[in-house]
Design an enzyme around this catalytic site. Structure first.
Site, PDB file in Angstrom:
ATOM      1  N   CYS A 273       0.783  -1.240   0.000  1.00 39.48           N
ATOM      2  CA  CYS A 273       0.000   0.000   0.000  1.00 39.48           C
ATOM      3  C   CYS A 273       0.816   1.292   0.000  1.00 39.48           C
ATOM      4  CB  CYS A 273      -1.023  -0.007   1.132  1.00 39.48           C
ATOM      5  SG  CYS A 273      -0.774  -1.208   2.414  1.00 39.48           S
ATOM      6  N   ASP A 322      -2.894  -7.901  -5.559  1.00 41.10           N
ATOM      7  CA  ASP A 322      -3.204  -6.704  -4.788  1.00 41.10           C
ATOM      8  C   ASP A 322      -3.653  -5.574  -5.705  1.00 41.10           C
ATOM      9  OD1 ASP A 322      -3.431  -5.360  -2.436  1.00 41.10           O
ATOM     10  OD2 ASP A 322      -1.292  -5.242  -2.005  1.00 41.10           O
ATOM     11  N   HIS A 452      -8.299  -0.720  -0.269  1.00 35.52           N
ATOM     12  CA  HIS A 452      -7.358  -1.834  -0.384  1.00 35.52           C
ATOM     13  C   HIS A 452      -8.187  -3.067  -0.747  1.00 35.52           C
ATOM     14  CE1 HIS A 452      -4.355   0.303   2.343  1.00 35.52           C
ATOM     15  NE2 HIS A 452      -5.486   0.936   2.610  1.00 35.52           N
TER      16      HIS A 452
END
Length: 583
Positions: A273, A322, A452
């Site tokens: 992130c 991700d 996320h």
């Protein structure tokens, strides 16, 4: 609720097991014994010189059944802290628990058949409510007291427990089947990967396993690209200063691998992130750029305790599918709905259509105001409705920065796996953290919301789930070897080679098994060891007709048929293109 009643039975059975062990091993110290999924455990500190092993299980189970047959009542009693300390004066672990209780805590004990335990309860009214044929001691394990490696190592005894004997029987059958499907065993048998004890938590992928891995990764690349994501890649090692600003250094440092260069500290990234936000911040952004969907198949490394590692499902080095979505607050609902639809389509292609969605709401230690949380939670709820998903509420289980959804799927054995997640984050892009901004329609700076999200989670863990779900017999589109070409004798090797080459030219993963050797033995090998979906047997007839005799993997309804090679190629291409789960 039936589940609540079963948990009460399990916890009560844990007390019965503790009594049985205390009867058989006087002087044993008892710690804690909660109910868990499918049973319970209890932690014991056995007297010096006592070596308790699984060979002692039959004697303990016999003693437990004797206790249950006595029809003993469970008696609850409230006691003062002073009284509790006297009652458990010879039980060091119970004394520590009592001393750690708040001064105004209500302390309760439960007693059955003269066995006394410190417990909040509840319990069944009488031991006769525990079915003496519906439990089974399972295994022992070491467990540090209170999870602290500096404290004593206790012996944890696990047991299965159900309401009815048939429920236990069914569960044991499932466990036996799960053992056959253990991805660690299948991974070796099919030559997919190996794990080196000298390098714990790291996977050595062999050609067969890496083929499946890259097929999965290519599939996810295609799916996210079609859904409006741009793929990025961020450094594997980033400076301490960045991890401090993001908050990971203070909250996650013990799980990070640290290195030093030129008197500066760096960390191998455990998550992606901060890197995504650094890309967002690399240029001035406008509200017209949002939502910005950044996908990264980032290789992360986490310093997991060696005792928690499990095959390829719990490792130290892994890759996540991700992505981070930078958006305005008004875009949260539509972005979450879009993600939910993508997730459902992906899971369907892997053969998982039975999903459970958990909705985690605001915890007590949250940041941000109540109004913002209410808007975020409503956006998540509306997005689930738009995507046709129902959900179960997990009150207070959200992250401190925002609510989240967790997606759980079920395999062919009914086991639950938590894989996908999407979290709403107001914190990381804030001025107090990484200070990401965009210019809004009002020509002022604003902080974006960061979503996320992951669908598979880690590729490694998801592949482990797939191996066990399919017992290694992957659907055609995932199989590392989709077709095996076997000539009936070396006389037809040239034709087999010609067929194999044509299949490869059509991007079908094929191998030809030529030369000397028994044809039936070759077929058996590729069917059982490689679990190849299609075996093409070729001989005189097939060569003359430019055809192949197709044998279908593990299929009794359609064991084999003759097809023109071009028709077979179209057949396989259709199965691959549509991600067909059968063959």
């Amino acid at each position: 609720m039936a589940d609540e009643k079963l948990q009460i039975i399990r916890h009560s059975c844990a007390h019965v097991m503790a009594e049985a062990i205390m009867n058989l091993y006087p002087g044993t110290k008892i710690a804690i014994g909660p109910a868990i999924d499918n049973g319970f455990y209890y932690d014991f500190d056995f007297p010096t010189g006592t070596k308790f092993t699984e060979t002692d299980f039959p004697a303990v189970e016999k003693e437990m059944r004797k206790i249950i047959a006595g029809n003993h009542a469970f008696t609850r009693k409230e006691v003062s802290k002073e009284e509790a300390l006297k009652l458990f004066a010879d039980q060091d672990y119970k004394v520590e628990l009592i001393n750690d209780l708040p001064a105004d805590a209500t302390i309760t004990t439960y007693e059955q058949d003269g066995y006394l335990d410190l417990c909040r309860g509840p319990h069944v009214e009488n031991t006769k409510e525990i079915n003496a044929q519906a439990f089974k001691l399972n295994k022992t394990a070491g467990a540090y007291w209170r999870g602290d490696s500096d404290r004593p190592m206790l012996t944890r005894v696990y047991a299965y427990c159900f309401a009815k004997p048939n429920d236990l029987k069914d569960y044991l059958a499932m466990i036996a089947e799960a053992e056959k499907r253990d991805h660690r065993k299948i991974g070796v048998d099919m030559d997919l990967f190996h794990l080196d004890p000298e390098d714990p938590g790291q996977i050595f992928w062999h050609p067969n396993g890496w083929t499946i891995y890259t097929v999965m990764q290519d599939y996810m690349r295609k799916m996210v690209r079609r859904d409006g994501y741009q793929e990025v890649n961020t450094p594997a090692i980033m400076p301490r200063t960045l991890w401090e600003r993001s908050g990971h250094w203070g909250h996650y440092q013990k799980n990070m691998f640290i290195t030093e260069s030129e008197k500066r500290l760096f960390a191998i990234k455990p998550m992606n992130c901060p890197g995504a936000l650094e890309i967002f911040k690399s240029r001035q952004r406008s509200y017209k750029d949002l939502p910005l969907r950044l996908a990264e198949f980032g290789h992360d490394v986490r310093n997991e305790p060696s005792g928690t590692l499990h095959g390829i499902m719990r490792v130290r080095g892994f890759v996540q599918d991700d992505a981070h979505i930078l958006c305005t607050e008004d875009q949260i609902g539509s972005e979450v709905a879009k993600f939910c639809k993508l997730l459902k389509n992906v899971y369907h292609d892997f053969g998982f259509d039975n999903l459970v969605v958990k909705f985690s709401t605001m915890p007590e230690d949250h940041v941000g105001d109540l109004e913002t949380w209410e808007r975020a939670e409503k956006a998540l709820a509306d997005a689930c409705t738009e995507a046709g998903l129902t959900y179960e509420i997990q009150p207070g289980e959200g992250a401190f920065y925002g609510p989240k959804l967790e997606f759980k799927l079920y395999d062919c054995l009914g086991r639950e796996w938590q894989c996908g997640t999407i979290q709403v984050d107001y914190q990381l892009p804030s001025a107090e953290r990484l200070d990401a901004t965009y210019i809004g329609a009002d020509n002022q700076k604003h902080h974006p919301v960061m979503l996320h999200r992951a669908i598979l989670g880690s590729f490694e863990r998801f592949l482990g789930i797939l191996i066990e779900n399919f017992a290694g017999a992957m659907p055609t589109w995932l199989a590392f070897e989709q077709v095996a070409v076997v000539p009936v004798s070396p006389e037809f090797d040239d034709y087999a080679r010609e067929i194999n080459d044509k299949l490869i030219q059509h991007d079908i993963r094929s191998n030809a098994y030529l030369g000397e050797g028994n044809m039936k033995a070759k077929i058996k090998a590729v069917s059982l060891e490689h679990k190849t979906p299609y075996v093409l047997v070729v001989g005189e007839k097939e060569r003359a007709e430019n055809s192949v005799c197709v044998r279908y993997r593990f299929s009794s309804k359609k064991p084999q048929e003759t097809m023109k090679i071009d028709d077979f190629i179209k057949y396989v291409e259709d199965k691959v293109e549509n991600h067909f789960i059968g063959i």
